[in-house]
Design a protein around this motif. Structure first.
Motif, PDB file in Angstrom:
ATOM      1  N   LYS A 122       0.837  -1.204   0.000  1.00 52.08           N
ATOM      2  CA  LYS A 122       0.000   0.000   0.000  1.00 52.08           C
ATOM      3  C   LYS A 122       0.872   1.254   0.000  1.00 52.08           C
ATOM      4  O   LYS A 122       0.599   2.202  -0.739  1.00 52.08           O
ATOM      5  CB  LYS A 122      -0.927  -0.011   1.211  1.00 52.08           C
ATOM      6  N   GLU A 175       1.011   4.094  -2.909  1.00 53.38           N
ATOM      7  CA  GLU A 175       0.728   5.497  -2.623  1.00 53.38           C
ATOM      8  C   GLU A 175       1.878   6.401  -3.064  1.00 53.38           C
ATOM      9  O   GLU A 175       1.646   7.492  -3.604  1.00 53.38           O
ATOM     10  CB  GLU A 175       0.442   5.688  -1.131  1.00 53.38           C
ATOM     11  N   ILE A 178      -3.779   3.925  -8.128  1.00 53.93           N
ATOM     12  CA  ILE A 178      -3.405   2.829  -7.236  1.00 53.93           C
ATOM     13  C   ILE A 178      -3.993   1.502  -7.723  1.00 53.93           C
ATOM     14  O   ILE A 178      -3.363   0.459  -7.617  1.00 53.93           O
ATOM     15  CB  ILE A 178      -3.844   3.136  -5.784  1.00 53.93           C
TER      16      ILE A 178
END
Length: 186
Positions: free
Chosen positions: A166, A170, A180
């Motif tokens: 993640k 980002e 994303i």
């Protein structure tokens, strides 16, 4: 408070080192050029924490990479609008640049960009390979290593991996403006 102490100590250490170098340099034609370089280094040491405070979400290297990527994207758009230049060649060159830039960012975390796919709308889809899991460090015979894993270990490992993925997604979204959802990590 601790960061201010570190900043002041780095300024004092830099000032001391620069003065020692200045004393050790023999007078001559190169001394003024060396002093200019040393002064730029000192100024950079002084203003770096201030710049980091201004840009809380990204470090300086990422901001420079982001600005350069925006410049490259705008340049690509201008070149495409010029009808005398082959659009496929421009897209290929831009994708090569993007692949090198993304790889430069991913190397910090142990990942590598394996492919860039562009759909008909021009949106990019990145396919990233995790190099850490594909390396087999001290196992020269390439035998599978059996670990006794319980479910808590597997769950904690997967959660850490998901958080890391993640964060990488980002970062790539902030710097390269790639959705994303379009980033796949194997």
């Amino acid at each position: 408070m601790n960061s201010i102490k570190q900043w002041i100590s780095s300024i004092l250490i830099a000032a001391f080192v620069i003065n020692v170098i200045d004393i050790l340099i023999p007078t001559g034609s190169f001394k003024k050029y060396i002093n200019i370089v040393l002064n730029f280094i000192f100024i950079f040491i002084v203003i770096t924490p201030v710049l980091n405070l201004v840009s809380k979400d990204m470090n300086i290297e990422d901001q420079i990479l982001k600005q350069f990527n925006e410049f490259q994207y705008e340049y690509k758009q201008q070149m495409i609008s010029n009808s005398s230049i082959d659009e496929e060649e421009i897209m290929s060159n831009y994708n090569d640049y993007l692949k090198q830039s993304v790889n430069m960012k991913l190397e910090e975390s142990g990942y590598e960009l394996t492919d860039i796919e562009t759909d008909e709308n021009g949106e990019k889809k990145l396919i990233i390979k995790d190099l850490k899991t594909s390396k087999n460090s001290n196992n020269e015979t390439k035998e599978k290593i059996q670990l006794k894993e319980d479910e808590n270990y597997k769950q904690a490992f997967n959660e850490l991996k998901n958080i890391e993925h993640k964060n990488i997604k980002e970062d790539l979204n902030k710097i390269f403006k790639i959705s994303i959802e379009k980033i796949k990590i194997n």
